[in-house]
Every structure is written in C-alpha cells, then in structure tokens.
Scaffold this motif. Structure first.
Motif, PDB file in Angstrom:
ATOM      1  N   LEU A  97       0.835  -1.194   0.000  1.00  0.00           N
ATOM      2  CA  LEU A  97       0.000   0.000   0.000  1.00  0.00           C
ATOM      3  C   LEU A  97       0.872   1.247   0.000  1.00  0.00           C
ATOM      4  CD1 LEU A  97      -2.860   1.110   0.049  1.00  0.00           C
ATOM      5  CD2 LEU A  97      -2.805   1.010   2.541  1.00  0.00           C
ATOM      6  N   TYR A  98       1.931   1.214   0.803  1.00  0.00           N
ATOM      7  CA  TYR A  98       2.874   2.332   0.832  1.00  0.00           C
ATOM      8  C   TYR A  98       3.496   2.539  -0.546  1.00  0.00           C
ATOM      9  CZ  TYR A  98       7.104   4.961   1.855  1.00  0.00           C
ATOM     10  OH  TYR A  98       8.101   5.894   1.839  1.00  0.00           O
ATOM     11  N   LYS A  99       3.898   1.434  -1.179  1.00  0.00           N
ATOM     12  CA  LYS A  99       4.528   1.525  -2.498  1.00  0.00           C
ATOM     13  C   LYS A  99       3.583   2.135  -3.517  1.00  0.00           C
ATOM     14  CE  LYS A  99       7.860   0.666  -5.408  1.00  0.00           C
ATOM     15  NZ  LYS A  99       9.166   1.377  -5.307  1.00  0.00           N
ATOM     16  N   ALA A 100       2.326   1.759  -3.458  1.00  0.00           N
ATOM     17  CA  ALA A 100       1.342   2.301  -4.397  1.00  0.00           C
ATOM     18  C   ALA A 100       1.205   3.807  -4.227  1.00  0.00           C
ATOM     19  CB  ALA A 100      -0.010   1.613  -4.190  1.00  0.00           C
ATOM     20  N   TRP A 101       1.046   4.254  -2.986  1.00  0.00           N
ATOM     21  CA  TRP A 101       0.882   5.689  -2.733  1.00  0.00           C
ATOM     22  C   TRP A 101       2.134   6.459  -3.133  1.00  0.00           C
ATOM     23  CZ3 TRP A 101      -3.463   8.082  -2.407  1.00  0.00           C
ATOM     24  CH2 TRP A 101      -4.596   7.433  -1.882  1.00  0.00           C
ATOM     25  N   SER A 102       3.308   5.915  -2.873  1.00  0.00           N
ATOM     26  CA  SER A 102       4.546   6.584  -3.260  1.00  0.00           C
ATOM     27  C   SER A 102       4.620   6.752  -4.775  1.00  0.00           C
ATOM     28  CB  SER A 102       5.767   5.785  -2.769  1.00  0.00           C
ATOM     29  OG  SER A 102       5.899   5.865  -1.376  1.00  0.00           O
ATOM     30  N   VAL A 131      20.709   8.739  -1.457  1.00  0.00           N
ATOM     31  CA  VAL A 131      20.035   9.900  -0.883  1.00  0.00           C
ATOM     32  C   VAL A 131      18.552   9.777  -1.212  1.00  0.00           C
ATOM     33  CG1 VAL A 131      19.807  12.410  -0.873  1.00  0.00           C
ATOM     34  CG2 VAL A 131      22.069  11.371  -1.115  1.00  0.00           C
ATOM     35  N   VAL A 132      17.711   9.962  -0.197  1.00  0.00           N
ATOM     36  CA  VAL A 132      16.270   9.800  -0.381  1.00  0.00           C
ATOM     37  C   VAL A 132      15.549  11.042   0.147  1.00  0.00           C
ATOM     38  CG1 VAL A 132      14.264   8.336   0.068  1.00  0.00           C
ATOM     39  CG2 VAL A 132      16.558   7.326   0.014  1.00  0.00           C
ATOM     40  N   LEU A 133      14.559  11.498  -0.610  1.00  0.00           N
ATOM     41  CA  LEU A 133      13.697  12.578  -0.150  1.00  0.00           C
ATOM     42  C   LEU A 133      12.349  12.002   0.238  1.00  0.00           C
ATOM     43  CD1 LEU A 133      14.363  15.449  -2.731  1.00  0.00           C
ATOM     44  CD2 LEU A 133      15.185  15.278  -0.374  1.00  0.00           C
ATOM     45  N   PHE A 134      11.900  12.296   1.458  1.00  0.00           N
ATOM     46  CA  PHE A 134      10.597  11.870   1.955  1.00  0.00           C
ATOM     47  C   PHE A 134       9.693  13.090   2.117  1.00  0.00           C
ATOM     48  CE2 PHE A 134      13.599   8.755   3.726  1.00  0.00           C
ATOM     49  CZ  PHE A 134      12.992   7.553   3.400  1.00  0.00           C
ATOM     50  N   PHE A 139       5.879  10.792   5.085  1.00  0.00           N
ATOM     51  CA  PHE A 139       7.119  10.055   4.854  1.00  0.00           C
ATOM     52  C   PHE A 139       7.033   9.143   3.638  1.00  0.00           C
ATOM     53  CE2 PHE A 139       9.872  11.543   8.087  1.00  0.00           C
ATOM     54  CZ  PHE A 139      11.114  11.014   7.802  1.00  0.00           C
ATOM     55  N   LEU A 140       6.205   9.497   2.678  1.00  0.00           N
ATOM     56  CA  LEU A 140       6.225   8.824   1.392  1.00  0.00           C
ATOM     57  C   LEU A 140       7.478   9.248   0.637  1.00  0.00           C
ATOM     58  CD1 LEU A 140       2.512   9.349   0.284  1.00  0.00           C
ATOM     59  CD2 LEU A 140       3.549   7.177   0.935  1.00  0.00           C
ATOM     60  N   VAL A 141       8.042   8.332  -0.133  1.00  0.00           N
ATOM     61  CA  VAL A 141       9.231   8.643  -0.919  1.00  0.00           C
ATOM     62  C   VAL A 141       8.856   9.560  -2.078  1.00  0.00           C
ATOM     63  CG1 VAL A 141      11.037   7.716  -2.411  1.00  0.00           C
ATOM     64  CG2 VAL A 141      10.419   6.508  -0.319  1.00  0.00           C
ATOM     65  N   ILE A 142       9.547  10.681  -2.190  1.00  0.00           N
ATOM     66  CA  ILE A 142       9.340  11.602  -3.305  1.00  0.00           C
ATOM     67  C   ILE A 142      10.314  11.281  -4.433  1.00  0.00           C
ATOM     68  CG2 ILE A 142       9.534  14.009  -4.038  1.00  0.00           C
ATOM     69  CD1 ILE A 142       8.676  14.781  -1.199  1.00  0.00           C
ATOM     70  N   SER A 147      24.040   5.324  -5.713  1.00  0.00           N
ATOM     71  CA  SER A 147      25.272   5.016  -6.431  1.00  0.00           C
ATOM     72  C   SER A 147      25.678   3.567  -6.213  1.00  0.00           C
ATOM     73  CB  SER A 147      26.409   5.938  -5.952  1.00  0.00           C
ATOM     74  OG  SER A 147      26.681   5.742  -4.568  1.00  0.00           O
ATOM     75  N   ARG A 148      24.901   2.869  -5.380  1.00  0.00           N
ATOM     76  CA  ARG A 148      25.184   1.462  -5.081  1.00  0.00           C
ATOM     77  C   ARG A 148      23.866   0.717  -4.924  1.00  0.00           C
ATOM     78  NH1 ARG A 148      29.245   0.077  -0.232  1.00  0.00           N
ATOM     79  NH2 ARG A 148      30.598   1.242  -1.677  1.00  0.00           N
ATOM     80  N   GLU A 149      23.660  -0.304  -5.712  1.00  0.00           N
ATOM     81  CA  GLU A 149      22.402  -1.042  -5.675  1.00  0.00           C
ATOM     82  C   GLU A 149      22.244  -1.794  -4.356  1.00  0.00           C
ATOM     83  OE1 GLU A 149      19.970  -0.779  -7.841  1.00  0.00           O
ATOM     84  OE2 GLU A 149      21.223   0.645  -8.945  1.00  0.00           O
ATOM     85  N   HIS A 150      20.983  -1.894  -3.921  1.00  0.00           N
ATOM     86  CA  HIS A 150      20.678  -2.582  -2.662  1.00  0.00           C
ATOM     87  C   HIS A 150      19.767  -3.762  -2.962  1.00  0.00           C
ATOM     88  CE1 HIS A 150      19.347  -3.289   1.453  1.00  0.00           C
ATOM     89  NE2 HIS A 150      20.296  -2.460   1.864  1.00  0.00           N
ATOM     90  N   PRO A 151      20.009  -4.937  -2.347  1.00  0.00           N
ATOM     91  CA  PRO A 151      19.222  -6.130  -2.680  1.00  0.00           C
ATOM     92  C   PRO A 151      17.771  -6.080  -2.207  1.00  0.00           C
ATOM     93  CG  PRO A 151      20.731  -6.599  -0.873  1.00  0.00           C
ATOM     94  CD  PRO A 151      21.109  -5.256  -1.401  1.00  0.00           C
ATOM     95  N   ASP A 152      17.481  -5.278  -1.173  1.00  0.00           N
ATOM     96  CA  ASP A 152      16.122  -5.233  -0.625  1.00  0.00           C
ATOM     97  C   ASP A 152      15.331  -4.124  -1.302  1.00  0.00           C
ATOM     98  OD1 ASP A 152      13.784  -5.248   0.801  1.00  0.00           O
ATOM     99  OD2 ASP A 152      14.703  -4.954   2.774  1.00  0.00           O
ATOM    100  N   VAL A 153      14.436  -4.489  -2.211  1.00  0.00           N
ATOM    101  CA  VAL A 153      13.668  -3.494  -2.966  1.00  0.00           C
ATOM    102  C   VAL A 153      12.629  -2.789  -2.103  1.00  0.00           C
ATOM    103  CG1 VAL A 153      13.996  -4.686  -5.162  1.00  0.00           C
ATOM    104  CG2 VAL A 153      12.005  -5.248  -3.738  1.00  0.00           C
ATOM    105  N   HIS A 154      12.334  -3.342  -0.935  1.00  0.00           N
ATOM    106  CA  HIS A 154      11.329  -2.737  -0.053  1.00  0.00           C
ATOM    107  C   HIS A 154      11.957  -1.943   1.088  1.00  0.00           C
ATOM    108  CE1 HIS A 154       8.099  -4.870  -2.048  1.00  0.00           C
ATOM    109  NE2 HIS A 154       8.688  -6.025  -1.835  1.00  0.00           N
ATOM    110  N   ARG A 155      13.251  -1.691   1.016  1.00  0.00           N
ATOM    111  CA  ARG A 155      13.931  -1.073   2.152  1.00  0.00           C
ATOM    112  C   ARG A 155      13.401   0.325   2.466  1.00  0.00           C
ATOM    113  NH1 ARG A 155      16.575  -0.369  -2.306  1.00  0.00           N
ATOM    114  NH2 ARG A 155      17.765   1.514  -2.787  1.00  0.00           N
ATOM    115  N   LEU A 156      13.071   1.107   1.410  1.00  0.00           N
ATOM    116  CA  LEU A 156      12.592   2.460   1.648  1.00  0.00           C
ATOM    117  C   LEU A 156      11.234   2.448   2.338  1.00  0.00           C
ATOM    118  CD1 LEU A 156      13.663   4.250  -1.642  1.00  0.00           C
ATOM    119  CD2 LEU A 156      14.893   4.055   0.518  1.00  0.00           C
TER     120      LEU A 156
END
Length: 238
Positions: A97-102, A131-134, A139-142, A147-156
C-alpha cells in the motif's frame, strides 16, 4: 446514473484513485460504478491519470496472488479502454500500500526529473551511497538517488514505517522529531528535516566522511533544493 448526477464533481481532475475489494460480493455493481466514474472522467478530465488499487490481497493465498491480480488487472484495463490505467495489488499488512501511494505521488510531481537530476549531483558530490527525499507529513518517498544497488527493494518502505513509528513515539512523549543519526561498522545514516515539505536521508559507507561533513553538505544543499521543492511542486501535490 453517476455521470448525470455528479459529473461536475470530476471536472479538472488530475488523478482518480479507485479501490477495489478483491473479495467484494458485489462485483457487477463495483464495476458498473467504476465505469460510470471513468465516463465522467473522459467527459470532463481527459488528461487525468487513473490508478486502481486491488486491495486486501492478503486474503488471497500467497501462491495465487499474482495470478488473481493479473486477471483482475486485465479485466480493468479492458473495461477502461481507451484510457490507460495503472493497477496495484495492495494490503495494509505489508509494504504494497505504501509503495502504491509513493508511486502515485511521484507521478504527480511536475518537476520530478529536475529534482532527480539535482539529487544525483548531490549524491555524487557528498560521496553518498544513497540519498532519499521523503514527504514531511506522510514520509512517502518523493525521489531518491543511489550510487550502489541494494538487494532489498522494499527497504525504503520499511525505513519510512520505522521513522513514522519513531515520530509517533516522540509525540507520545511530547517531543518533536527533528533528526536521526544511525552508525554501525558498515554505514552511517543521516535523516533530518530538509525543506518545508521534505525530510532527507543520506546513507554513507565511506568511513573517511565525518558526521560534521555530512551535516554541512545537507545544510548547504537545503537552500538549493528549496527552489525545486517549494509550493509549486511537492507542496502543491501534498
């Protein structure tokens, strides 16, 4: 019908978010009402974006969820033609649900590509991994840059939930959340208020970059990003 009674309610609409209960017992009624909404949108707001949330997917057995969702998505896209729609499978019990709203918020920010370009430059200049903007309130991701890939796609999504829970704890203690700094042997994370509408998170794994330097870089970037994250962009959407 819906259009004749309430078509004026859907004038100048930029986005329609329609939620379907995957276990609804009134499927025909749900689809008819959705179709009426689409007709009103096509008459009065032809450029609107349409998002459909296929909700309560946690009630479907896990091994069947993708198949059930794809079938529902195809049905809705066929019904929605000639309009293009975007569908999400969602549940309140996970990050979907968070991912959808973001994703929806991201699509509504008019200058998002400019913001991302400047964020990429900032990530490079300050030697950050990410670097992430919320958005400040939800606190939705904007936007984010890495510069470095992360294995967890749901981390944000997970980080957002952790910070929201921490902010809630602060409120219960009659304190106001301002910033957070987390350090371990692998990285340092800095989260703090950035512009009037946003928080920023900077992740750095280079142990030669000191905390004071990271905070100084954020402070210097703040005024620059206020040009792009003011009332005409993020504030207007959120």
């Amino acid at each position: 019908s819906f259009p004749t009674r309430r078509s004026s309610d859907l004038r100048n609409v930029e986005v329609l978010i329609y939620v379907f209960d995957i276990e609804s017992r009134e499927l025909k009624k749900d689809l008819a009402y959705y179709h009426d909404c689409l007709e009103a949108i096509m008459q009065n707001s032809k450029n609107a974006q349409v998002f459909c949330l296929i909700h309560k997917m946690d009630l479907i057995p896990e091994d069947s969820r993708d198949k059930v969702f794809r079938k529902k998505e195809m049905e809705l896209k066929t019904l929605s033609s000639p309009m293009n729609i975007t569908c999400f499978k969602t549940s309140i019990w996970d990050e979907t649900l968070y991912k959808a709203w973001s994703t929806i918020v991201y699509s509504l920010i008019p200058n998002i590509k400019i913001i991302e370009t400047h964020l990429d430059n900032f990530t490079s200049i300050c030697g950050a991994d990410e670097v992430v903007l919320f958005e400040r309130a939800t606190f939705l991701v904007i936007a984010h840059s890495t510069s470095r890939e992360h294995p967890d796609v749901h981390r944000l999504d997970k980080i957002s939930n952790i910070i929201k829970q921490f902010k809630l704890s602060c409120s219960k203690a009659q304190a106001q959340f301002s910033s957070m700094e987390v350090q371990n042997s692998a990285f340092s994370a800095y989260i703090e208020g950035f512009t009037p509408n946003t928080y920023i998170m900077v992740i750095i794994s280079d142990d030669t970059i000191q905390s004071a330097t990271a905070h100084m870089n954020i402070a210097v970037a703040r005024k620059h990003f206020e040009k792009f994250l003011g009332g005409s962009s993020v504030g207007a959407v959120l």
